[in-house]
Design an enzyme around this catalytic site. Structure first.
Site, mmCIF file in Angstrom:
data_model
loop_
_atom_site.group_PDB
_atom_site.id
_atom_site.type_symbol
_atom_site.label_atom_id
_atom_site.label_comp_id
_atom_site.label_asym_id
_atom_site.label_seq_id
_atom_site.Cartn_x
_atom_site.Cartn_y
_atom_site.Cartn_z
ATOM 1 C CB CYS A 1 -19.087 -12.033 -62.363
ATOM 2 S SG CYS A 1 -17.507 -10.968 -62.571
ATOM 3 C CB CYS B 1 -15.269 -9.166 -66.331
ATOM 4 S SG CYS B 1 -15.412 -10.282 -64.829
#
Ligand SMILES: Cc1cc2nc3c(=O)[nH]c(=O)nc-3n(C[C@H](O)[C@H](O)[C@H](O)COP(=O)(O)OP(=O)(O)OC[C@H]3O[C@@H](n4cnc5c(N)ncnc54)[C@H](O)[C@@H]3O)c2cc1C
Length: 415
Positions: free
Chosen positions: A345, A165
């Protein structure tokens, strides 16, 4: 040494491994002999670590027993893989035992390289040094944040890519700045974000918005800065400049809170492996996720050498492709190259606000909701906090596949 055989062997029972195993057993017309190899007792919903570090949810809410997630008709081999021998279709375990397969799915994720930063291992978990990147350090982030007093200096770091991430390091900085604002001490504290990369985010469409978000929080952003040393006693963090005229120069900053995102790599079983590239990522086709050399092998998730952002959201789109292609091979049919690089994200830009960065290969924005994707929104916060964990535990890890589609025809109005 013992040797056993399974028709389909899945290495890694994280987001990718459990999803693939569950989906295979749900979607096959014929019974399959599937085994998942993973030594872990626990499985974490890692995307929520950013919220745990900001006191929004607890670590225990992110946790399930691994055993409870293994589908009933799938065998769990509770062991660690040491190496791959693809020429003999064999996976070797650290015990010395081995498992042979007809088909193999490789998804052991990424591991944190705490040792890669001098002094970090010694400093981590005390005196203001914290990280959202591991279950045993994430709760301390929230403790550090709550302990900040007027005059405090809070530093947030991001290493070289790839990492899990890529938005998570800056999420921690935004939530911290917002927390300080809500407690009334933001004007008296310093918040800085350091990244090894040349830009705040790898997708220009979202990066230009995030630059404004950081500025709105009064966060000083230092690109090209790579954390190389933590001096616990002096409470100073040292960065090496990457690129430009000052390449290799070192600068150091005092901190009261230091949130570190560590460098990351694939596990040792992929180091120098015939199934991996020189960087240790499994070499698969970007669209079909089939190995470029061994057609019976697939890879997905963080350990695959695909250019998508390493996220559970990417796994949600990759797993159905791997599953369909395995079923195609079992029926003697051709594989399809249908993964488009989708990743998402959810950038928590403040408490109650998320900028949902969704994109495919090449950084093209592909929103799921019919809303301007460059905006921070409460609805995205609600999805991130409540919707996505449900989607993960109750749908993805159970092998269901019908998720809302992202819009690949979205056009950036400014382009
Ligand atoms: C702080 C943080 C924030 C994040 N935020 C988001 C987000 O907002 N949205 C999002 O979509 N994603 C997010 N992610 C990323 C997401 O969690 C990962 O991309 C996802 O978990 C990758 O799935 P994976 O199966 O490849 O790896 P993992 O889920 O990490 O699973 C890997 C598994 O492999 C096992 N394993 C490792 N080595 C071996 C071995 N040698 N033998 C056998 N098994 C092995 C491990 O025990 C583990 O169970 C975040 C991650 C972190 C850490």
């Amino acid at each position: 040494m013992a040797q056993i055989h399974h028709q389909i062997v899945v290495v890694g029972g994280g987001a990718a491994g459990i999803t693939v195993a569950a989906s295979l057993s749900r979607h096959s017309d014929v019974p399959l002999d599937i085994a998942v190899i993973d030594p872990a007792d626990h499985h974490y919903y890692q995307p929520a670590f950013s919220l745990v570090g900001a006191g929004v949810c607890t670590l225990s809410e992110t946790l399930r027993d691994e055993e409870s997630l293994i589908p009933k008709d799938v065998s769990w081999i509770k062991a660690r893989v040491r190496s791959f021998e693809p020429e003999t279709k064999t996976v070797v375990l650290t015990s010395g035992n081995s498992v042979t397969y007809d088909y193999l799915v490789i998804c052991p994720g990424l591991v944190c390289k705490w040792d890669a930063i001098a002094g970090l291992k010694d400093a981590l978990g005390r005196e203001g040094v914290c990280s959202n990147y591991a279950p045993d350090t994430v709760e301390y982030t929230w403790a550090c944040l709550k302990a900040l007093k007027p005059g405090a200096k809070a530093l947030f770091t991001q290493p070289a890519m790839p990492i899990k991430c890529p938005g998570a390091p800056q999420k921690a900085a935004y939530l911290a700045a917002d927390y300080l604002k809500r407690t009334g001490i933001r004007p008296h504290c310093e918040v800085r974000f350091f990244t090894q990369t040349p830009a705040i985010f790898g997708v220009p469409f979202y990066a230009k918005e995030l630059v404004k978000v950081a500025a709105g929080h009064g966060i000083e952003v230092h690109t090209h800065h790579n954390l190389v040393e933590v001096d616990r006693r002096a409470r100073r963090a040292t960065f090496e400049i990457v690129g430009g005229d000052q390449q290799g120069a070192r600068v150091s900053f005092a901190y009261d809170m230091l949130h570190v995102t560590p460098p990351q790599a694939t596990p040792d079983c992929l180091k120098g492996s015939p199934v991996a590239n020189a960087a240790g990522f499994v070499e698969v086709d970007a669209g079909s996720l089939q190995h470029v050399k061994y057609p019976e092998i697939f890879a997905l998730g963080d350990a695959a050498a695909t250019a998508n952002s390493k996220t559970a959201a990417a796994v949600r789109r990759q797993a159905p492709v791997v599953v369909r292609n395995l079923l195609h091979l079992l029926r003697g049919e051709a594989v399809e190259a249908s993964y488009d690089g989708y990743a998402a994200c959810p950038l928590t830009t403040a408490y109650g606000k998320v900028l949902m960065a969704e994109f495919i290969y090449g950084g093209k924005p592909t929103p799921t909701l019919p809303l301007d994707p460059s905006k921070e929104r409460y609805v995205n916060w609600a999805i991130t906090k409540h919707g996505l964990p449900r989607l993960y535990w109750d749908y993805m890890l159970k092998g269901y596949e019908s998720f809302p589609a992202h819009d690949t025809s979205y056009a950036d109005p400014a382009a």
